[in-house]
Design a protein around this motif. Structure first.
Motif, PDB file in Angstrom:
ATOM      1  N   GLU A  65      -8.552   5.746   2.608  1.00  0.00           N
ATOM      2  CA  GLU A  65      -9.945   4.806   2.820  1.00  0.00           C
ATOM      3  C   GLU A  65     -10.134   4.593   4.494  1.00  0.00           C
ATOM      4  N   GLN A  66     -10.966   5.098   4.994  1.00  0.00           N
ATOM      5  CA  GLN A  66     -11.445   4.577   6.288  1.00  0.00           C
ATOM      6  C   GLN A  66     -10.104   5.022   7.342  1.00  0.00           C
ATOM      7  N   GLY A  67      -9.571   5.953   7.154  1.00  0.00           N
ATOM      8  CA  GLY A  67      -8.308   6.316   8.000  1.00  0.00           C
ATOM      9  C   GLY A  67      -7.289   5.655   7.721  1.00  0.00           C
ATOM     10  N   MET A  68      -6.933   5.282   6.613  1.00  0.00           N
ATOM     11  CA  MET A  68      -5.901   4.214   6.032  1.00  0.00           C
ATOM     12  C   MET A  68      -5.318   5.001   4.895  1.00  0.00           C
ATOM     13  N   PHE A  69      -4.045   5.324   4.856  1.00  0.00           N
ATOM     14  CA  PHE A  69      -3.312   5.639   3.469  1.00  0.00           C
ATOM     15  C   PHE A  69      -2.937   4.468   3.037  1.00  0.00           C
ATOM     16  N   ILE A  70      -3.217   4.091   1.648  1.00  0.00           N
ATOM     17  CA  ILE A  70      -3.086   2.987   0.845  1.00  0.00           C
ATOM     18  C   ILE A  70      -2.295   3.272  -0.317  1.00  0.00           C
ATOM     19  N   GLN A  71      -1.401   2.351  -0.698  1.00  0.00           N
ATOM     20  CA  GLN A  71      -0.415   2.460  -1.755  1.00  0.00           C
ATOM     21  C   GLN A  71      -0.590   0.989  -2.483  1.00  0.00           C
ATOM     22  N   ARG A  72      -1.107   0.938  -3.662  1.00  0.00           N
ATOM     23  CA  ARG A  72      -1.267  -0.164  -4.506  1.00  0.00           C
ATOM     24  C   ARG A  72      -0.407  -0.168  -5.644  1.00  0.00           C
ATOM     25  N   LEU A  73       0.336  -1.226  -5.813  1.00  0.00           N
ATOM     26  CA  LEU A  73       1.132  -1.476  -7.059  1.00  0.00           C
ATOM     27  C   LEU A  73       0.955  -2.701  -7.587  1.00  0.00           C
ATOM     28  N   GLU A  74       0.545  -2.747  -9.034  1.00  0.00           N
ATOM     29  CA  GLU A  74       0.448  -3.998  -9.578  1.00  0.00           C
ATOM     30  C   GLU A  74       1.241  -4.305 -10.627  1.00  0.00           C
ATOM     31  N   ILE A  75       1.965  -5.476 -10.800  1.00  0.00           N
ATOM     32  CA  ILE A  75       3.020  -5.800 -11.845  1.00  0.00           C
ATOM     33  C   ILE A  75       2.514  -6.993 -12.809  1.00  0.00           C
ATOM     34  N   PRO A  76       3.012  -7.194 -13.909  1.00  0.00           N
ATOM     35  CA  PRO A  76       2.362  -8.319 -14.687  1.00  0.00           C
ATOM     36  C   PRO A  76       3.189  -9.510 -14.073  1.00  0.00           C
ATOM     37  N   VAL A  77       2.638 -10.742 -14.361  1.00  0.00           N
ATOM     38  CA  VAL A  77       3.287 -11.980 -14.115  1.00  0.00           C
ATOM     39  C   VAL A  77       3.948 -12.411 -15.239  1.00  0.00           C
ATOM     40  N   PHE A  78       5.350 -12.872 -15.097  1.00  0.00           N
ATOM     41  CA  PHE A  78       6.032 -13.513 -16.449  1.00  0.00           C
ATOM     42  C   PHE A  78       6.207 -14.832 -16.386  1.00  0.00           C
ATOM     43  N   ALA A 113       1.198  -0.675 -12.693  1.00  0.00           N
ATOM     44  CA  ALA A 113      -0.123   0.126 -12.259  1.00  0.00           C
ATOM     45  C   ALA A 113      -0.253   0.301 -10.886  1.00  0.00           C
ATOM     46  N   HIS A 114      -0.168   1.841 -10.464  1.00  0.00           N
ATOM     47  CA  HIS A 114      -0.013   2.366  -9.224  1.00  0.00           C
ATOM     48  C   HIS A 114      -1.145   3.291  -8.973  1.00  0.00           C
ATOM     49  N   GLU A 115      -1.855   2.981  -7.582  1.00  0.00           N
ATOM     50  CA  GLU A 115      -2.929   3.611  -7.147  1.00  0.00           C
ATOM     51  C   GLU A 115      -2.633   3.994  -5.917  1.00  0.00           C
ATOM     52  N   TYR A 116      -3.240   5.256  -5.454  1.00  0.00           N
ATOM     53  CA  TYR A 116      -3.164   5.678  -3.996  1.00  0.00           C
ATOM     54  C   TYR A 116      -4.250   6.389  -3.513  1.00  0.00           C
ATOM     55  N   LYS A 117      -4.566   6.151  -2.250  1.00  0.00           N
ATOM     56  CA  LYS A 117      -5.910   6.659  -1.848  1.00  0.00           C
ATOM     57  C   LYS A 117      -5.941   6.728  -0.225  1.00  0.00           C
TER      58      LYS A 117
END
Length: 238
Positions: free
Chosen positions: A225-238, A219-223
């Motif tokens: 916010e408050q002057g910060m470029f943010i890359q979020r990446l989530e992976i499942p736990v096995f 799951a990837h999200e980018y935005k």
């Protein structure tokens, strides 16, 4: 009546032409998209081939246990500069809570490189994070691109790089952030060649897009916010 009939006929003809042009445009966009995906796949195959060859050159050093020579060769191939012991200790201290060694090694090198360029680094990692993921090599490539881009965006002004790794119930979150003077156009960041730093760049996220499409459980999200470029990446736990 004839005039009304002609108006109706002309209107329908215009609507038909507009619909036809829109369909042709959609078809062209689809063809361009497919071509783009094919190019990404081909570039990925070439990269993996070269990558395996580079790793194979190290096999002789490992087989004969010539670790000091391997270290020298490794530094030469990465064009790795000499870092201070203080920077190395600081970088390694950040990573005490994360495994496996592949992830730790990547983060260690990236943090060291950022510190060496004068970037202010902040790292937060939850306790006992063990990343077990089938696509670990692709995950490493994606994180490497995220961090490289963040460092590239702030190195000339000694900005801030933040790396957050958090273990949740059934997911692991990776978040890479940097402060940005020039806000990126979020609609273009995955386009080949797009970069806020000028020409000759913008290939990293272009290649990341194909990896994200392969791993549907990411799951990837980018935005911004408050002057910060943010890359979020989530992976499942096995």
């Amino acid at each position: 009546m004839i005039s009304n009939y002609l108006i109706v006929v002309c209107t329908k003809h215009v609507q038909y032409e507009e619909s036809k042009n829109a369909e042709l445009k959609r078809q062209q966009l689809l063809e361009d998209y497919i071509t783009c995906l094919e190019n990404i796949v081909e570039e990925t195959r070439i990269f993996r081939h070269d990558y395996k060859n580079m790793l194979s050159t190290m096999a002789g050093f490992i087989h004969e246990n010539r670790l000091e020579e391997l270290q020298v060769y490794f530094d030469q191939q990465l064009k790795r500069p000499a870092y201070s012991k203080l920077d190395e200790m600081q970088a390694w201290q950040y990573l005490k809570n994360i495994q496996p060694m592949e992830i730790k090694g990547l983060l260690f090198e990236k943090i060291l490189a950022a510190l060496g360029k004068g970037v202010r680094v902040h790292v937060e990692i939850s306790e006992n994070v063990n990343v077990v993921y089938e696509g670990l090599s692709d995950l490493i490539r994606i994180l490497g691109v995220f961090i490289d881009n963040a460092v590239e965006a702030v190195e000339e002004r000694e900005g801030i790089l933040c790396i957050i790794i958090a273990k949740m119930d059934d997911r692991i979150l990776f978040q890479v952030m940097n402060d940005c003077e020039n806000q990126p156009d979020l609609s273009k960041i995955f386009c080949k060649g797009y970069s806020t730093k000028g020409e000759g760049r913008g290939l990293g996220l272009y290649s990341v897009r194909s990896l994200l499409q392969v791993h549907e459980d990411m799951a990837h999200e980018y935005k911004v916010e408050q002057g910060m470029f943010i890359q979020r990446l989530e992976i499942p736990v096995f």
